[in-house]
Design a protein around this motif. Structure first.
Motif, PDB file in Angstrom:
ATOM      1  N   THR A 222       0.848  -1.190   0.000  1.00  8.44           N
ATOM      2  CA  THR A 222       0.000   0.000   0.000  1.00  8.44           C
ATOM      3  C   THR A 222       0.887   1.244   0.000  1.00  8.44           C
ATOM      4  OG1 THR A 222      -1.605  -1.184   1.388  1.00  8.44           O
ATOM      5  CG2 THR A 222      -1.896   1.188   1.191  1.00  8.44           C
TER       6      THR A 222
ATOM      7  N   VAL B  96       0.036   7.605  -4.142  1.00  6.85           N
ATOM      8  CA  VAL B  96       0.570   7.920  -5.466  1.00  6.85           C
ATOM      9  C   VAL B  96       1.248   9.282  -5.349  1.00  6.85           C
ATOM     10  CG1 VAL B  96       0.044   8.337  -7.889  1.00  6.85           C
ATOM     11  CG2 VAL B  96      -1.237   6.595  -6.622  1.00  6.85           C
TER      12      VAL B  96
ATOM     13  N   ARG C 205      -4.247  10.395  -4.476  1.00  3.89           N
ATOM     14  CA  ARG C 205      -4.627   8.995  -4.659  1.00  3.89           C
ATOM     15  C   ARG C 205      -3.758   8.079  -3.803  1.00  3.89           C
ATOM     16  NH1 ARG C 205      -5.132   8.596 -11.298  1.00  3.89           N
ATOM     17  NH2 ARG C 205      -7.265   9.380 -11.490  1.00  3.89           N
TER      18      ARG C 205
ATOM     19  N   TRP D  37      -2.835   3.677  -3.431  1.00  2.00           N
ATOM     20  CA  TRP D  37      -2.893   2.405  -4.142  1.00  2.00           C
ATOM     21  C   TRP D  37      -2.734   1.243  -3.176  1.00  2.00           C
ATOM     22  CZ3 TRP D  37       1.323  -0.687  -3.516  1.00  2.00           C
ATOM     23  CH2 TRP D  37       2.521  -0.053  -3.130  1.00  2.00           C
ATOM     24  N   LYS D  38      -3.225   0.093  -3.589  1.00  2.00           N
ATOM     25  CA  LYS D  38      -3.069  -1.129  -2.803  1.00  2.00           C
ATOM     26  C   LYS D  38      -2.975  -2.300  -3.776  1.00  2.00           C
ATOM     27  CE  LYS D  38      -5.803  -1.453   0.731  1.00  2.00           C
ATOM     28  NZ  LYS D  38      -4.909  -1.198   1.875  1.00  2.00           N
TER      29      LYS D  38
ATOM     30  N   GLY E 185      -5.384  -5.321  -7.677  1.00  2.00           N
ATOM     31  CA  GLY E 185      -4.929  -3.961  -7.436  1.00  2.00           C
ATOM     32  C   GLY E 185      -6.094  -2.997  -7.255  1.00  2.00           C
ATOM     33  N   TYR E 186      -5.876  -1.958  -6.444  1.00  2.00           N
ATOM     34  CA  TYR E 186      -6.938  -1.018  -6.105  1.00  2.00           C
ATOM     35  C   TYR E 186      -6.386   0.403  -6.001  1.00  2.00           C
ATOM     36  CZ  TYR E 186      -8.767  -5.531  -4.684  1.00  2.00           C
ATOM     37  OH  TYR E 186      -9.130  -6.849  -4.678  1.00  2.00           O
ATOM     38  N   ILE E 187      -7.247   1.361  -6.288  1.00  2.00           N
ATOM     39  CA  ILE E 187      -6.923   2.785  -6.136  1.00  2.00           C
ATOM     40  C   ILE E 187      -8.015   3.443  -5.289  1.00  2.00           C
ATOM     41  CG2 ILE E 187      -6.826   5.024  -7.330  1.00  2.00           C
ATOM     42  CD1 ILE E 187      -4.292   3.557  -7.816  1.00  2.00           C
TER      43      ILE E 187
ATOM     44  N   ILE F 236      -1.046   0.453 -11.737  1.00  2.00           N
ATOM     45  CA  ILE F 236      -0.456   0.942 -10.490  1.00  2.00           C
ATOM     46  C   ILE F 236       1.061   1.039 -10.639  1.00  2.00           C
ATOM     47  CG2 ILE F 236      -0.109   0.444  -8.039  1.00  2.00           C
ATOM     48  CD1 ILE F 236      -2.858  -0.860  -8.006  1.00  2.00           C
TER      49      ILE F 236
ATOM     50  N   THR G   5       2.991   4.645 -10.193  1.00  5.10           N
ATOM     51  CA  THR G   5       3.896   4.822  -9.059  1.00  5.10           C
ATOM     52  C   THR G   5       5.368   4.725  -9.419  1.00  5.10           C
ATOM     53  OG1 THR G   5       3.822   2.453  -8.533  1.00  5.10           O
ATOM     54  CG2 THR G   5       2.157   3.871  -7.501  1.00  5.10           C
TER      55      THR G   5
ATOM     56  N   TRP H  58     -10.815   0.740 -15.239  1.00  2.00           N
ATOM     57  CA  TRP H  58     -10.898   0.946 -13.804  1.00  2.00           C
ATOM     58  C   TRP H  58     -12.337   0.691 -13.371  1.00  2.00           C
ATOM     59  CZ3 TRP H  58      -7.598   5.222 -11.158  1.00  2.00           C
ATOM     60  CH2 TRP H  58      -6.261   5.092 -11.563  1.00  2.00           C
TER      61      TRP H  58
END
Length: 290
Positions: free
Chosen positions: A173, A176, A192, A194-195, A209-211, A250, A254, A277
């Motif tokens: 995690t 951004v 933002r 991210w994970k 993946g997640y935002i 992601i 990043t 997304w």
């Protein structure tokens, strides 16, 4: 640079026994995410069951990684809410309480407090305390809505899904960190987060993946926020929105190397931006099967 730097006179021994994130926790190696760009300085800080990759230039973490053993979690460890600097790096390289004092910003845990709190009682309590280091925090809006609720419950949802494989997760995690993030009190506030979660599925490595987006709507929300803004206030932030996104996106956002996780992603990559997304309205929307 990823070695720990200790300022003169710092109490480095207070955290000297921490072993940090275990890259082989799941069996297949899932490396700590590190910047791919040359010349970007980071400091790697191990804690109990997790590691923080600090960006001193931003005073925030570029990434965190935690091992979660769902079968050994302790749920009755009390929350102490005492935030401290990490003595292994200068306080000037950490976003301390001055960022959060007398405003609407929350200290948002990057490694969720409960995630590393497992194992023997003393070990679990030590992990709980370790999550309250400023190196593990980033400023977030103090509102609580459905998007943030989804974000905070993702680990539990994925642990339940991984029950047949001893409920183990490796979760990375971070914020951004974009050059355009608005300045505030000597830092730049990320818009933002991210994970990326890694786990075993049918005996193979899998990832999702997640935002989390807290940027203001550039029409109505932004104008309303700016209308009441005062000099010295934090930048306007919007309601939390949580998305499931390709791990490759992601990595691109990043500049971090996620090793085998982009190839293990369970979310099918589509070309249409509107579908790439997937906004999450409930946990039923999360894609956890290939």
């Amino acid at each position: 640079m990823n070695a720990i730097e200790t300022p003169p006179g710092a109490r480095a021994d207070s955290l000297s026994d921490r072993t940090g994130y275990d890259e082989a926790f799941l069996g297949p190696v899932v490396p700590l995410p590190l910047p791919t760009g040359n010349g970007l300085r980071t400091v790697t800080l191990p804690y109990t069951h997790f590691t923080v990759v600090l960006r001193p230039d931003r005073r925030l973490a570029a990434a965190t990684a935690v091992c979660i053993d769902g079968a050994k979690l302790l749920e009755d460890v009390p929350r102490d809410d005492v935030w401290e600097f990490d003595p292994r790096v200068p306080e000037s390289q950490q976003a301390g309480n001055d960022i959060y004092r007398n405003n609407s910003l929350d200290r948002g845990h990057l490694v969720r407090r409960l995630d590393p709190v497992w194992g023997a009682n003393a070990e679990a309590h030590r992990a709980n305390t370790d999550t309250f280091r400023y190196t593990n925090a980033a400023p977030q809006a103090d509102v609580f809505n459905q998007g943030k609720q989804l974000w905070q419950g993702l680990e539990n949802h994925l642990l339940d899904h991984a029950a047949q494989f001893d409920r183990k997760l490796s979760v990375m995690t971070g914020p951004v960190l974009h050059d355009s993030d608005p300045p505030y009190r000597g830092i730049q506030v990320p818009m933002r987060f991210w994970k990326v979660a890694a786990f075993l599925q049918d005996g193979r490595l899998a990832s999702t993946g997640y935002i989390l987006d807290q940027s203001p709507d550039l029409s109505r929300d932004y104008e309303r926020a700016m209308a009441g803004a005062k000099a010295g206030d934090p930048p306007p932030l919007g309601p939390f929105r949580t998305f499931q996104v390709p791990v490759t996106d992601i990595a691109e956002l990043t500049g971090l190397d996620f090793g085998p996780l982009p190839e293990a992603d369970l979310m099918p990559v589509t070309r249409a931006p509107a579908e790439r997304w997937k906004r999450l309205e409930s946990f039923d929307d999360v894609i956890v099967r290939s």
